[in-house]
Design an enzyme around this catalytic site. Structure first.
Site, PDB file in Angstrom:
ATOM      1  N   LYS A  78     -53.108  29.186   1.764  1.00  0.00           N
ATOM      2  CA  LYS A  78     -54.124  29.066   2.820  1.00  0.00           C
ATOM      3  C   LYS A  78     -55.548  29.403   2.346  1.00  0.00           C
ATOM      4  O   LYS A  78     -56.519  28.896   2.898  1.00  0.00           O
ATOM      5  CB  LYS A  78     -53.756  29.937   4.024  1.00  0.00           C
ATOM      6  CG  LYS A  78     -52.590  29.376   4.827  1.00  0.00           C
ATOM      7  CD  LYS A  78     -52.350  30.224   6.052  1.00  0.00           C
ATOM      8  CE  LYS A  78     -51.292  29.597   6.941  1.00  0.00           C
ATOM      9  NZ  LYS A  78     -51.177  30.278   8.228  1.00  0.00           N
ATOM     10  N   GLY A 138     -49.685  45.721  15.093  1.00  0.00           N
ATOM     11  CA  GLY A 138     -49.614  45.221  13.716  1.00  0.00           C
ATOM     12  C   GLY A 138     -51.013  44.888  13.213  1.00  0.00           C
ATOM     13  O   GLY A 138     -51.967  44.764  14.006  1.00  0.00           O
ATOM     14  N   GLY A 146     -51.302  42.629  10.101  1.00  0.00           N
ATOM     15  CA  GLY A 146     -51.116  41.671   9.008  1.00  0.00           C
ATOM     16  C   GLY A 146     -51.842  40.360   9.303  1.00  0.00           C
ATOM     17  O   GLY A 146     -52.838  40.331  10.038  1.00  0.00           O
ATOM     18  N   GLY A 147     -51.302  39.262   8.740  1.00  0.00           N
ATOM     19  CA  GLY A 147     -51.961  37.956   8.839  1.00  0.00           C
ATOM     20  C   GLY A 147     -52.129  37.458  10.270  1.00  0.00           C
ATOM     21  O   GLY A 147     -53.225  37.038  10.664  1.00  0.00           O
ATOM     22  N   LYS A 158     -54.569  50.803   7.156  1.00  0.00           N
ATOM     23  CA  LYS A 158     -54.659  49.330   7.116  1.00  0.00           C
ATOM     24  C   LYS A 158     -55.357  48.824   8.377  1.00  0.00           C
ATOM     25  O   LYS A 158     -56.170  47.892   8.317  1.00  0.00           O
ATOM     26  CB  LYS A 158     -53.268  48.710   7.020  1.00  0.00           C
ATOM     27  CG  LYS A 158     -52.646  48.817   5.648  1.00  0.00           C
ATOM     28  CD  LYS A 158     -51.348  48.015   5.607  1.00  0.00           C
ATOM     29  CE  LYS A 158     -50.564  48.301   4.341  1.00  0.00           C
ATOM     30  NZ  LYS A 158     -49.218  47.726   4.371  1.00  0.00           N
ATOM     31  N   THR A 170     -46.067  41.874  14.894  1.00  0.00           N
ATOM     32  CA  THR A 170     -45.141  42.393  13.868  1.00  0.00           C
ATOM     33  C   THR A 170     -43.853  41.563  13.932  1.00  0.00           C
ATOM     34  O   THR A 170     -43.610  40.879  14.930  1.00  0.00           O
ATOM     35  CB  THR A 170     -44.765  43.877  14.113  1.00  0.00           C
ATOM     36  OG1 THR A 170     -43.810  43.945  15.181  1.00  0.00           O
ATOM     37  CG2 THR A 170     -45.967  44.732  14.443  1.00  0.00           C
ATOM     38  N   TYR A 192     -41.151  33.610  17.097  1.00  0.00           N
ATOM     39  CA  TYR A 192     -40.606  32.399  17.727  1.00  0.00           C
ATOM     40  C   TYR A 192     -39.101  32.231  17.511  1.00  0.00           C
ATOM     41  O   TYR A 192     -38.515  31.273  18.004  1.00  0.00           O
ATOM     42  CB  TYR A 192     -41.364  31.140  17.286  1.00  0.00           C
ATOM     43  CG  TYR A 192     -41.503  30.954  15.799  1.00  0.00           C
ATOM     44  CD1 TYR A 192     -42.671  31.323  15.160  1.00  0.00           C
ATOM     45  CD2 TYR A 192     -40.474  30.395  15.046  1.00  0.00           C
ATOM     46  CE1 TYR A 192     -42.819  31.166  13.797  1.00  0.00           C
ATOM     47  CE2 TYR A 192     -40.612  30.225  13.683  1.00  0.00           C
ATOM     48  CZ  TYR A 192     -41.786  30.607  13.072  1.00  0.00           C
ATOM     49  OH  TYR A 192     -41.922  30.435  11.710  1.00  0.00           O
TER      50      TYR A 192
HETATM   51  P1  NAP Z   1     -47.455  40.155   7.925  1.00  0.00           P
HETATM   52  O1  NAP Z   1     -48.746  39.662   7.404  1.00  0.00           O
HETATM   53  O2  NAP Z   1     -46.374  40.581   6.975  1.00  0.00           O
HETATM   54  O3  NAP Z   1     -47.778  41.412   8.910  1.00  0.00           O
HETATM   55  C1  NAP Z   1     -46.744  42.086   9.585  1.00  0.00           C
HETATM   56  C2  NAP Z   1     -47.319  43.304  10.295  1.00  0.00           C
HETATM   57  O4  NAP Z   1     -46.239  43.938  10.985  1.00  0.00           O
HETATM   58  C3  NAP Z   1     -47.898  44.365   9.342  1.00  0.00           C
HETATM   59  O5  NAP Z   1     -48.957  45.014   9.988  1.00  0.00           O
HETATM   60  C4  NAP Z   1     -46.703  45.319   9.164  1.00  0.00           C
HETATM   61  O6  NAP Z   1     -47.086  46.622   8.844  1.00  0.00           O
HETATM   62  C5  NAP Z   1     -46.141  45.291  10.560  1.00  0.00           C
HETATM   63  N1  NAP Z   1     -44.732  45.702  10.593  1.00  0.00           N
HETATM   64  C6  NAP Z   1     -43.701  45.181   9.881  1.00  0.00           C
HETATM   65  N2  NAP Z   1     -42.555  45.798  10.187  1.00  0.00           N
HETATM   66  C7  NAP Z   1     -42.874  46.751  11.095  1.00  0.00           C
HETATM   67  C8  NAP Z   1     -42.126  47.749  11.778  1.00  0.00           C
HETATM   68  N3  NAP Z   1     -40.821  47.881  11.595  1.00  0.00           N
HETATM   69  N4  NAP Z   1     -42.789  48.549  12.642  1.00  0.00           N
HETATM   70  C9  NAP Z   1     -44.100  48.418  12.840  1.00  0.00           C
HETATM   71  N5  NAP Z   1     -44.880  47.509  12.226  1.00  0.00           N
HETATM   72  C10 NAP Z   1     -44.265  46.691  11.364  1.00  0.00           C
HETATM   73  O7  NAP Z   1     -46.758  39.089   8.868  1.00  0.00           O
HETATM   74  P2  NAP Z   1     -47.507  38.011   9.800  1.00  0.00           P
HETATM   75  O8  NAP Z   1     -47.700  36.761   9.050  1.00  0.00           O
HETATM   76  O9  NAP Z   1     -48.666  38.665  10.436  1.00  0.00           O
HETATM   77  O10 NAP Z   1     -46.355  37.717  10.885  1.00  0.00           O
HETATM   78  C11 NAP Z   1     -46.006  38.651  11.889  1.00  0.00           C
HETATM   79  C12 NAP Z   1     -45.082  37.966  12.902  1.00  0.00           C
HETATM   80  O11 NAP Z   1     -45.790  36.910  13.535  1.00  0.00           O
HETATM   81  C13 NAP Z   1     -43.836  37.308  12.266  1.00  0.00           C
HETATM   82  O12 NAP Z   1     -42.755  37.475  13.146  1.00  0.00           O
HETATM   83  C14 NAP Z   1     -44.205  35.840  12.167  1.00  0.00           C
HETATM   84  O13 NAP Z   1     -43.077  34.982  12.232  1.00  0.00           O
HETATM   85  C15 NAP Z   1     -45.061  35.701  13.432  1.00  0.00           C
HETATM   86  N6  NAP Z   1     -46.025  34.567  13.360  1.00  0.00           N
HETATM   87  C16 NAP Z   1     -45.945  33.624  14.314  1.00  0.00           C
HETATM   88  C17 NAP Z   1     -46.834  32.573  14.323  1.00  0.00           C
HETATM   89  C18 NAP Z   1     -46.710  31.538  15.414  1.00  0.00           C
HETATM   90  O14 NAP Z   1     -47.308  30.455  15.305  1.00  0.00           O
HETATM   91  N7  NAP Z   1     -46.000  31.829  16.472  1.00  0.00           N
HETATM   92  C19 NAP Z   1     -47.835  32.485  13.347  1.00  0.00           C
HETATM   93  C20 NAP Z   1     -47.898  33.493  12.375  1.00  0.00           C
HETATM   94  C21 NAP Z   1     -46.986  34.543  12.389  1.00  0.00           C
HETATM   95  P3  NAP Z   1     -47.310  47.095   7.302  1.00  0.00           P
HETATM   96  O15 NAP Z   1     -48.568  46.413   6.843  1.00  0.00           O
HETATM   97  O16 NAP Z   1     -47.412  48.557   7.412  1.00  0.00           O
HETATM   98  O17 NAP Z   1     -46.105  46.609   6.536  1.00  0.00           O
END
Ligand code: NAP
Length: 277
Positions: free
Chosen positions: A65, A123, A125-126, A151, A187, A216
């Site tokens: 990306k 959360g 992250g991305g 973070k 998250t 999803y």
């Molecule tokens: P990511 O960049 O890996 O970020 C995940 C976040 O969740 C981080 O802040 C992480 O904390 C936190 N986290 C992970 N496990 C946790 C736990 N057990 N307790 C508390 N916090 C926790 O992932 P992402 O890309 O943002 O995706 C996050 C979710 O969104 C996923 O389920 C993904 O499938 C979904 N998503 C959906 C769409 C859509 O179009 N619907 C688009 C993008 C993402 P740390 O940094 O401390 O590890």
């Protein structure tokens, strides 16, 4: 006439839902388009740009990306702001866009959620980055609740610096106790196969009027089910996944869709996901 070709690129790319969703969107808009998935490793990206430039357009997922940006002629305003591209339109000019923000906003709008007031994003992250930027642009009063305050504070200062005039703070998830107009889960907590977990306590959830869960798979997480049981309005991530794809077709072909057709596609995509996994 040869078929117009489109693709999604990523690495790995095996589990992507993009061909299913985009083929249906071409069909609904009565536009001709072949849509394939292409696995490209980070090392290969530069070498395979000629192949990508032959396409009418393509989507980009992890890990390209940001890496795709130097190969494009132009970025639209949101892609520039986010420093991230998930959709490219090829033509005289190769232009990059990011459709996740509008996909998120459409998911809220069509789900009957007003985006404003006190918003908590779980959360950092991305996905959270998209939600926090959009909340800042919508002038919400924002809390980022994360398991790592350090973070979260990096995201707070990035967004405050880039958007300016923001109302934004962080807290640890366990400290969450305010009343919120909207809670957004960014998250993977509650995602398949760990479908019995929730990212926040029942007590914290009961103080939230509306809920959006980016997850999803499953279509309805426990968070969504409990929010609905509390009488809150709750929308799941499949809606965002499909709407961000819709925005790509608006960019490529100026296609327009009815909300009913897209709601049907959201349901069908959930069934397809279940069938695939
Ligand atoms: P990511 O960049 O890996 O970020 C995940 C976040 O969740 C981080 O802040 C992480 O904390 C936190 N986290 C992970 N496990 C946790 C736990 N057990 N307790 C508390 N916090 C926790 O992932 P992402 O890309 O943002 O995706 C996050 C979710 O969104 C996923 O389920 C993904 O499938 C979904 N998503 C959906 C769409 C859509 O179009 N619907 C688009 C993008 C993402 P740390 O940094 O401390 O590890």
């Amino acid at each position: 006439m040869p078929k117009r070709k489109f693709a999604v690129i990523g690495h790995p790319i095996g589990h992507t839902m993009s061909p299913f969703i985009h083929e249906r969107l071409f069909e609904l808009a009565k536009e001709e388009g072949e849509y394939i998935k292409v696995d490209i490793s980070p090392e290969e990206l530069k070498l395979r740009m000629n192949e990508l430039n032959e396409l009418c357009g393509y989507n980009i997922t992890i890990p390209h990306k940001q890496a795709i940006i130097p190969f494009l002629d132009k970025l639209d305003k949101k892609a520039e702001l986010y420093g991230s591209v998930n959709t490219v339109k090829n033509g005289a000019v190769k232009e990059g866009f990011t459709t996740d923000p509008d996909g998120f906003l459409k998911a809220l709008e069509t789900g009957g959620i007003n985006f404003g007031g006190n918003v908590v994003i779980i959360g950092c992250g991305g996905a959270a980055r998209t939600f926090v930027y959009e909340a800042a642009l919508a002038k919400c009063n924002i809390t980022i609740a994360a398991r790592s305050r350090d973070k979260a504070d990096i995201l707070v200062s990035e967004v405050s610096k880039k958007i300016g005039d923001t109302n934004i703070r962080s807290c640890h998830i366990s400290e969450l106790n305010g009343e919120y107009d909207l809670l957004v889960n960014a998250t993977p907590v509650g995602m398949y196969p760990n479908i019995d977990s929730m990212p926040v306590s029942e007590k914290a959830l009961s103080k939230c009027k509306n809920v959006f869960d980016a997850i999803y798979n499953p279509l309805e997480t426990v968070l969504i089910q409990r929010a609905k049981a509390n009488g809150s309005t709750a929308v799941g991530g499949m809606s965002m996944l499909v709407w961000q794809a819709v925005v790509a077709h608006e960019i490529w072909d100026n296609s327009q869709y009815s909300v009913d057709d897209i709601n049907q596609l959201i349901e069908d995509s959930a069934k397809e996901l279940k069938r695939k996994f």
